[in-house]
Design an enzyme around this catalytic site. Structure first.
Site, PDB file in Angstrom:
ATOM      1  N   TYR A  91       0.708  -1.208   0.053  1.00 41.16           N
ATOM      2  CA  TYR A  91      -0.030   0.049   0.036  1.00 41.16           C
ATOM      3  C   TYR A  91       0.884   1.276  -0.080  1.00 41.16           C
ATOM      4  CZ  TYR A  91      -3.849  -3.228   1.106  1.00 41.16           C
ATOM      5  OH  TYR A  91      -4.740  -4.345   1.092  1.00 41.16           O
ATOM      6  N   ASP A 150      -0.417 -10.329   9.032  1.00 41.41           N
ATOM      7  CA  ASP A 150       0.492 -11.458   8.429  1.00 41.41           C
ATOM      8  C   ASP A 150       1.837 -11.140   8.887  1.00 41.41           C
ATOM      9  OD1 ASP A 150      -1.417 -13.077   7.819  1.00 41.41           O
ATOM     10  OD2 ASP A 150      -1.184 -13.373   5.968  1.00 41.41           O
ATOM     11  N   HIS A 386       4.170  -6.509  -4.897  1.00 44.21           N
ATOM     12  CA  HIS A 386       3.057  -6.396  -5.243  1.00 44.21           C
ATOM     13  C   HIS A 386       2.298  -5.386  -4.611  1.00 44.21           C
ATOM     14  CE1 HIS A 386       2.172  -8.825  -1.677  1.00 44.21           C
ATOM     15  NE2 HIS A 386       1.144  -8.119  -1.561  1.00 44.21           N
ATOM     16  N   TYR A 471     -11.168  -1.255   0.246  1.00 43.41           N
ATOM     17  CA  TYR A 471     -11.216  -0.489   1.886  1.00 43.41           C
ATOM     18  C   TYR A 471      -9.864   0.016   2.203  1.00 43.41           C
ATOM     19  CZ  TYR A 471      -7.490  -3.757   3.958  1.00 43.41           C
ATOM     20  OH  TYR A 471      -6.505  -4.468   4.195  1.00 43.41           O
ATOM     21  N   ARG A 472      -9.018   0.198   1.334  1.00 46.58           N
ATOM     22  CA  ARG A 472      -7.645   0.811   1.597  1.00 46.58           C
ATOM     23  C   ARG A 472      -6.913   0.821   0.131  1.00 46.58           C
ATOM     24  NH1 ARG A 472      -4.042  -2.863   5.467  1.00 46.58           N
ATOM     25  NH2 ARG A 472      -2.166  -1.648   5.473  1.00 46.58           N
TER      26      ARG A 472
HETATM   27  C1  LIG Z   1       2.920  -9.947   1.981  1.00 41.11           C
HETATM   28  C2  LIG Z   1       1.999  -9.091   2.750  1.00 41.11           C
HETATM   29  C3  LIG Z   1       1.158  -9.429   3.633  1.00 41.11           C
HETATM   30  C4  LIG Z   1       0.219  -8.597   4.142  1.00 41.11           C
HETATM   31  N1  LIG Z   1      -0.468  -8.954   5.061  1.00 41.11           N
HETATM   32  C5  LIG Z   1      -1.387  -7.998   5.916  1.00 41.11           C
HETATM   33  C6  LIG Z   1      -2.445  -8.423   6.602  1.00 41.11           C
HETATM   34  O1  LIG Z   1      -2.587  -9.578   6.987  1.00 41.11           O
HETATM   35  N2  LIG Z   1      -3.138  -7.500   6.953  1.00 41.11           N
HETATM   36  C7  LIG Z   1      -3.001  -6.094   7.132  1.00 41.11           C
HETATM   37  O2  LIG Z   1      -3.670  -5.278   7.732  1.00 41.11           O
HETATM   38  N3  LIG Z   1      -1.984  -5.810   6.228  1.00 41.11           N
HETATM   39  C8  LIG Z   1      -1.273  -6.678   5.540  1.00 41.11           C
HETATM   40  N4  LIG Z   1      -0.167  -6.100   4.643  1.00 41.11           N
HETATM   41  C9  LIG Z   1      -0.101  -4.706   4.367  1.00 41.11           C
HETATM   42  C10 LIG Z   1       1.143  -4.166   5.537  1.00 41.11           C
HETATM   43  O3  LIG Z   1       2.201  -4.704   5.286  1.00 41.11           O
HETATM   44  C11 LIG Z   1       0.474  -3.930   6.872  1.00 41.11           C
HETATM   45  O4  LIG Z   1      -0.815  -3.313   6.983  1.00 41.11           O
HETATM   46  C12 LIG Z   1       1.459  -3.236   8.081  1.00 41.11           C
HETATM   47  O5  LIG Z   1       1.151  -3.412   9.322  1.00 41.11           O
HETATM   48  C13 LIG Z   1       1.355  -1.663   7.695  1.00 41.11           C
HETATM   49  O6  LIG Z   1       2.595  -1.233   8.041  1.00 41.11           O
HETATM   50  P1  LIG Z   1       2.680  -0.492   9.600  1.00 41.11           P
HETATM   51  O7  LIG Z   1       1.987  -1.149  10.421  1.00 41.11           O
HETATM   52  O8  LIG Z   1       4.290  -0.218   9.637  1.00 41.11           O
HETATM   53  O9  LIG Z   1       1.956   1.092   9.261  1.00 41.11           O
HETATM   54  P2  LIG Z   1       2.789   2.453   8.725  1.00 41.11           P
HETATM   55  O10 LIG Z   1       3.438   2.086   7.679  1.00 41.11           O
HETATM   56  O11 LIG Z   1       3.656   2.923  10.024  1.00 41.11           O
HETATM   57  O12 LIG Z   1       1.656   3.430   8.566  1.00 41.11           O
HETATM   58  C14 LIG Z   1       0.621   3.087   7.677  1.00 41.11           C
HETATM   59  C15 LIG Z   1       0.029   4.414   7.113  1.00 41.11           C
HETATM   60  O13 LIG Z   1      -0.957   4.856   8.431  1.00 41.11           O
HETATM   61  C16 LIG Z   1      -0.649   6.148   8.673  1.00 41.11           C
HETATM   62  N5  LIG Z   1      -0.206   6.487   9.996  1.00 41.11           N
HETATM   63  C17 LIG Z   1       0.853   5.696  10.462  1.00 41.11           C
HETATM   64  N6  LIG Z   1       1.279   6.144  11.700  1.00 41.11           N
HETATM   65  C18 LIG Z   1       0.446   7.214  11.917  1.00 41.11           C
HETATM   66  C19 LIG Z   1       0.293   8.063  13.051  1.00 41.11           C
HETATM   67  N7  LIG Z   1       1.040   7.876  14.063  1.00 41.11           N
HETATM   68  N8  LIG Z   1      -0.499   9.168  12.875  1.00 41.11           N
HETATM   69  C20 LIG Z   1      -1.108   9.248  11.776  1.00 41.11           C
HETATM   70  N9  LIG Z   1      -0.957   8.687  10.556  1.00 41.11           N
HETATM   71  C21 LIG Z   1      -0.160   7.621  10.801  1.00 41.11           C
HETATM   72  C22 LIG Z   1       0.144   7.011   7.402  1.00 41.11           C
HETATM   73  O14 LIG Z   1      -0.696   7.243   6.389  1.00 41.11           O
HETATM   74  C23 LIG Z   1       1.042   5.630   7.189  1.00 41.11           C
HETATM   75  O15 LIG Z   1       1.681   5.594   5.724  1.00 41.11           O
HETATM   76  C24 LIG Z   1       0.486  -7.027   4.209  1.00 41.11           C
HETATM   77  C25 LIG Z   1       1.800  -6.653   3.317  1.00 41.11           C
HETATM   78  C26 LIG Z   1       2.246  -7.562   2.549  1.00 41.11           C
HETATM   79  C27 LIG Z   1       3.401  -7.230   1.721  1.00 41.11           C
END
Ligand SMILES: Cc1cc2nc3c(=O)[nH]c(=O)nc-3n(C[C@H](O)[C@H](O)[C@H](O)COP(=O)(O)OP(=O)(O)OC[C@H]3O[C@@H](n4cnc5c(N)ncnc54)[C@H](O)[C@@H]3O)c2cc1C
Length: 526
Positions: A91, A150, A386, A471-472
């Protein structure tokens, strides 16, 4: 050095010097090498101008430092992009929607402020990862489970704000959020819900506080920077068991999903399930597609193949958590309800009593046991990444048939073989609807990426024509997706932007997030 858009180099240098004063010289980063680490490693714009690259990064370690940073950038109208752990792969990773933004990197704010196993919640800062929270709970022998997505290296804050999903009964992550601390664009800090009451005793126990409930406007948004979040946890269950249900015929899907929906909404089955089709997976293994491609084999033919090879048309693995006698009864009742479908077959799956010692070699999806891990990357190894196209569709069998047919026709019309894209049948991440996940490949080849971006845009359009929306989405497609949420002349987006202009008049917080642009940049909308 890259400059933020509309900011002079002297203004930017002055701001960087003040940021160094606020957070320390070591925590203001500007080198090309440092900026590389904030690029989206799954970028669909490799080697292209549009690749999102920040100008600098700043990493505060306290709410006071976040306030100082925001004030400095607000004074000079310098855009920033907030990340918690920055692992938003598929994303956009850590990358901003607007190149040249300053990364507000909150990884250093990594305190676990409270974990309660009386009322089952945690209060965490943004830099706390699922691994950190899990380890803390284990080390302190707290009787609660987390619900990791995941990949376990992300954060409850980042993932929940994106409204991500996991696999246990707490899988709808934003639904588990209880109480936020938010820094606004002018540097003011507020607490939502009961947190607005000085000395509140129930900030993480009661969501709504008094007056309008506003937590939702800080999810997938650019209205504030979240510096603390309450998250509800699951009481450690006594046991877990699995059981699968399979049905033989194509049309069985309609009563199958009706039964699923009844059992989910009655909370007899909980957690996240994936609809599978062994017979369609077989078709895919033979070079076909899971989608219903025009000119492909008929339903009768697929049913014949299924009968010949003993492959059910549809199946689902159910998961149960709780006291053994409760989950045994839930599974028995689940079987009883599905038995109304002629030919339904049932199989008991794995079963655990807790605490359990798992071996590395144990074949279990650890996320269902609340254990964060990175095994999903082993499953998708080999590619260069991806981006996820993830529309929400109704939780009915009829909708699944329509989706398979509509997207099959769309791929045929585009002339793109769908077999190089992974397409999963629906997941039940959120109650009362299904989520589809299409993984569109990202490569380092400009032409292929252009083609895949075209496919992505077309899929968004086709979905919208049928009343299905994402949804996102990936930062590269936030405008594209926002453009289709257009009911009544974009009334919702106009409200979002009215709020944006009120709470962030200089438009510094994450411009472009979810297609919400500040007034001065609205013409940048794609
Ligand atoms: C193979 C694979 C599997 C995945 N499986 C899943 C899954 O099972 N479920 C799922 O949900 N996702 C999944 N993802 C997507 C993603 O990797 C996860 O959602 C991941 O947890 C998001 O990264 P993060 O928690 O570090 O969020 P961040 O990258 O830190 O934040 C995401 C976004 O939220 C906003 N944000 C973050 N922090 C703040 C803050 N403090 N204040 C205001 N805005 C903020 C920003 O816009 C930021 O870009 C997957 C991805 C891959 C590649």
């Amino acid at each position: 050095m890259r400059l933020p858009p509309g900011v002079s180099s002297s203004d930017f240098s002055a701001a960087l010097a003040r940021l160094e004063g606020a957070v320390g010289k070591d925590w203001v980063l500007t080198s090309d090498d440092d900026m590389e680490t904030y690029r989206d490693s799954y970028s669909p714009f490799w080697h292209e101008e549009e690749d999102r690259i920040p100008s600098a990064a700043v990493a505060p370690d306290s709410v006071e430092q976040v306030q100082a940073v925001v004030r400095i950038l607000n004074e000079r109208k310098i855009p920033l992009w907030t990340i918690s752990t920055g692992k938003n792969l598929a994303y956009g990773g850590s990358s901003p929607a607007l190149s040249g933004s300053v990364m507000l990197d909150l990884k250093r704010m990594d305190k676990i402020l409270e974990v309660s196993d009386k009322n089952h919640y945690a209060l965490v800062e943004p830099g706390v990862s699922y691994f950190d929270l899990y380890r803390y709970i284990q080390d302190n022998k707290r009787k609660v489970w987390i619900d990791p997505p995941d990949p376990g290296w992300g954060s409850p804050v980042g993932n929940s704000l994106e409204r991500g999903g996991g696999r246990t009964p707490m899988g709808d992550h934003f639904a588990s959020v209880c109480g936020l601390e938010v820094v606004l664009a002018n540097g003011e800090v507020l607490r939502t819900g009961m947190g607005a009451l000085p000395g509140a005793k129930t900030w993480q126990q009661y969501k709504y506080g008094f007056g309008p409930y506003i937590d939702g406007i800080f999810s997938q948004s650019n209205f504030g920077v979240i510096t603390k979040m309450g998250v509800w946890l699951m009481p450690e269950p006594e046991a877990y068991r699995e059981g699968s249900v399979a049905v033989p015929k194509h049309d069985d899907l309609i009563p199958f999903v009706d039964t699923l929906s009844y059992l989910m909404n009655s909370k007899i089955v909980r957690g996240t399930m994936l609809l599978e089709s062994p017979v369609l997976s077989y078709r895919q293994s033979q070079g076909g597609s899971v989608l219903d491609m025009p000119g492909g084999p008929s339903v009768q033919e697929m049913e014949r193949i299924g009968a010949e090879k003993n492959l059910p048309y549809w199946q689902m693995l159910f998961h149960f958590w709780g006291p053994p006698k409760v989950i045994d009864a839930q599974w028995e009742y689940t079987k009883e309800k599905f038995s109304a479908i002629p030919g339904a077959a049932f199989r008991d799956g794995r079963a655990y009593r807790f605490p359990v010692e798992l071996k590395d070699s144990d074949d279990v999806q650890r996320v269902y046991l609340g254990i964060p891990n990175l095994l999903v990357f082993a499953l998708i190894a080999g590619g260069q990444g991806h981006m996820d196209f993830s529309p929400i569709i109704p939780m009915t069998g009829e909708a699944v048939f329509e989706v398979l047919q509509v997207f099959g026709a769309a791929y045929a019309e585009m002339g793109v073989p769908p077999k190089n894209q992974f397409f999963a049948l629906p997941w039940t991440f959120f109650p009362r609807s299904f989520v589809l996940l299409f993984g569109l490949p990202v490569t380092h080849n400009i032409e292929q990426n252009r083609e895949n971006r075209k496919v992505f845009r077309r899929l968004v359009g086709v979905a919208a024509e049928h009343g299905w929306g994402e949804y996102r989405t990936h930062v590269a497609f936030m405008d594209v997706v926002s453009n289709v949420y257009s009911w009544n002349g974009h009334a919702l987006r106009r409200l979002h932007e009215t709020i944006k202009d009120a709470v962030d008049p200089n438009g510094i917080l994450s411009p472009g997030k979810s297609g919400i642009w500040p007034q001065r940049m609205r013409e940048s909308r794609a």
